[in-house]
Design a protein around this motif. Structure first.
Motif, PDB file in Angstrom:
ATOM      1  N   ASN A   9       4.041   1.589  -1.026  1.00  0.00           N
ATOM      2  CA  ASN A   9       4.727   1.724  -2.314  1.00  0.00           C
ATOM      3  C   ASN A   9       3.767   2.164  -3.422  1.00  0.00           C
ATOM      4  OD1 ASN A   9       7.468   1.157  -1.720  1.00  0.00           O
ATOM      5  ND2 ASN A   9       6.943  -0.994  -1.468  1.00  0.00           N
ATOM      6  N   THR A  10       2.553   1.683  -3.372  1.00  0.00           N
ATOM      7  CA  THR A  10       1.537   2.107  -4.341  1.00  0.00           C
ATOM      8  C   THR A  10       1.247   3.588  -4.190  1.00  0.00           C
ATOM      9  OG1 THR A  10       0.542  -0.099  -4.343  1.00  0.00           O
ATOM     10  CG2 THR A  10      -0.825   1.712  -5.134  1.00  0.00           C
ATOM     11  N   LYS A  11       1.123   4.044  -2.945  1.00  0.00           N
ATOM     12  CA  LYS A  11       0.869   5.470  -2.689  1.00  0.00           C
ATOM     13  C   LYS A  11       2.035   6.321  -3.204  1.00  0.00           C
ATOM     14  CE  LYS A  11       0.087   8.906   0.927  1.00  0.00           C
ATOM     15  NZ  LYS A  11       0.879   9.883   0.234  1.00  0.00           N
ATOM     16  N   ALA A  18       4.217   5.618  -5.526  1.00  0.00           N
ATOM     17  CA  ALA A  18       4.220   5.579  -6.993  1.00  0.00           C
ATOM     18  C   ALA A  18       3.114   6.468  -7.562  1.00  0.00           C
ATOM     19  CB  ALA A  18       4.060   4.140  -7.484  1.00  0.00           C
ATOM     20  N   ASN A  19       1.932   6.387  -6.982  1.00  0.00           N
ATOM     21  CA  ASN A  19       0.819   7.226  -7.452  1.00  0.00           C
ATOM     22  C   ASN A  19       1.109   8.712  -7.242  1.00  0.00           C
ATOM     23  OD1 ASN A  19      -0.784   5.143  -8.417  1.00  0.00           O
ATOM     24  ND2 ASN A  19      -1.838   4.868  -6.469  1.00  0.00           N
ATOM     25  N   ASP A  20       1.695   9.032  -6.093  1.00  0.00           N
ATOM     26  CA  ASP A  20       2.057  10.427  -5.834  1.00  0.00           C
ATOM     27  C   ASP A  20       3.073  10.917  -6.864  1.00  0.00           C
ATOM     28  OD1 ASP A  20       0.369  10.402  -3.655  1.00  0.00           O
ATOM     29  OD2 ASP A  20       1.968  10.267  -2.152  1.00  0.00           O
ATOM     30  N   SER A  21       4.049  10.090  -7.174  1.00  0.00           N
ATOM     31  CA  SER A  21       5.065  10.459  -8.162  1.00  0.00           C
ATOM     32  C   SER A  21       4.445  10.640  -9.542  1.00  0.00           C
ATOM     33  CB  SER A  21       6.163   9.394  -8.228  1.00  0.00           C
ATOM     34  OG  SER A  21       6.841   9.317  -6.997  1.00  0.00           O
ATOM     35  N   LEU A  22       3.577   9.726  -9.923  1.00  0.00           N
ATOM     36  CA  LEU A  22       2.921   9.841 -11.227  1.00  0.00           C
ATOM     37  C   LEU A  22       2.025  11.072 -11.312  1.00  0.00           C
ATOM     38  CD1 LEU A  22       2.028   6.100 -11.954  1.00  0.00           C
ATOM     39  CD2 LEU A  22       3.740   7.525 -13.110  1.00  0.00           C
ATOM     40  N   THR A  23       1.349  11.374 -10.233  1.00  0.00           N
ATOM     41  CA  THR A  23       0.503  12.571 -10.202  1.00  0.00           C
ATOM     42  C   THR A  23       1.344  13.827 -10.397  1.00  0.00           C
ATOM     43  OG1 THR A  23      -1.132  11.506  -8.771  1.00  0.00           O
ATOM     44  CG2 THR A  23      -1.100  13.922  -8.775  1.00  0.00           C
ATOM     45  N   LYS A  52       2.501  14.024 -13.969  1.00  0.00           N
ATOM     46  CA  LYS A  52       1.396  14.436 -14.834  1.00  0.00           C
ATOM     47  C   LYS A  52       1.180  15.943 -14.728  1.00  0.00           C
ATOM     48  CE  LYS A  52      -3.511  13.809 -15.701  1.00  0.00           C
ATOM     49  NZ  LYS A  52      -4.785  13.361 -15.178  1.00  0.00           N
ATOM     50  N   ASP A  98       5.656  11.304   2.206  1.00  0.00           N
ATOM     51  CA  ASP A  98       5.845   9.899   1.820  1.00  0.00           C
ATOM     52  C   ASP A  98       7.081   9.311   2.499  1.00  0.00           C
ATOM     53  OD1 ASP A  98       3.585   9.954   0.244  1.00  0.00           O
ATOM     54  OD2 ASP A  98       4.678  10.167  -1.653  1.00  0.00           O
ATOM     55  N   ASP A 113       0.824  -1.211   0.000  1.00  0.00           N
ATOM     56  CA  ASP A 113       0.000   0.000   0.000  1.00  0.00           C
ATOM     57  C   ASP A 113       0.858   1.261   0.000  1.00  0.00           C
ATOM     58  OD1 ASP A 113      -2.212  -1.645   0.044  1.00  0.00           O
ATOM     59  OD2 ASP A 113      -2.611  -1.361   2.199  1.00  0.00           O
TER      60      ASP A 113
END
Length: 134
Positions: free
Chosen positions: A8-10, A12-17, A20, A111, A6
């Motif tokens: 690591n997913t957060k 990664a999602n924060d980085s992708l956001t 973007k 994070d 969870d």
């Protein structure tokens, strides 16, 4: 284990956001600059045509020099105005990039703090679970 997945997913999602948002800001900035360049081209093109007609209509050397002086003054004024517009876009973009960077830094800090806390908790749990061999 799920906690790590969870987390690591957060991250990664924060980085992708953030990536973007950076891409969208880059696109917006380039559109502003290119739009302004297009407007400047059209303005200079129209001025060149008009200036040619003014010079062509000069009746004598004195009027030709007078028209040249007017063209020069108008060109300087136009160039200064376009420079100011370009700088306004740059300043606006700079503020947007700074804000995005500050948000990204705060998110990364959060994070990292969560990751550090998770490592600490996991280390303590492992120490409790593993009994020393005597």
């Amino acid at each position: 284990m799920q906690q790590w997945i969870d987390l690591n997913t957060k991250v990664a999602n924060d980085s992708l956001t953030t990536l973007k948002q950076l891409g969208e800001l880059n696109l917006k900035t380039m559109q502003s600059f290119f739009g302004q360049q297009k407007d400047m081209y059209e303005e200079y093109n129209a001025a060149a045509t008009s200036n040619f007609e003014k010079l062509r209509s000069a009746k004598d050397p004195q009027s030709f020099v007078k028209v040249q002086n007017e063209i020069f003054q108008n060109s300087v004024s136009t160039a200064l105005g376009n420079w100011k517009k370009t700088m306004a876009v740059a300043v606006s973009s700079q503020e947007s990039y700074r804000n995005l960077a500050e948000e990204a830094i705060q998110l990364a800090k959060s994070d990292l703090e969560q990751t550090a806390e998770s490592v600490k908790e996991t280390t303590e749990a492992v120490k409790k679970a593993v009994k020393p061999v005597a």
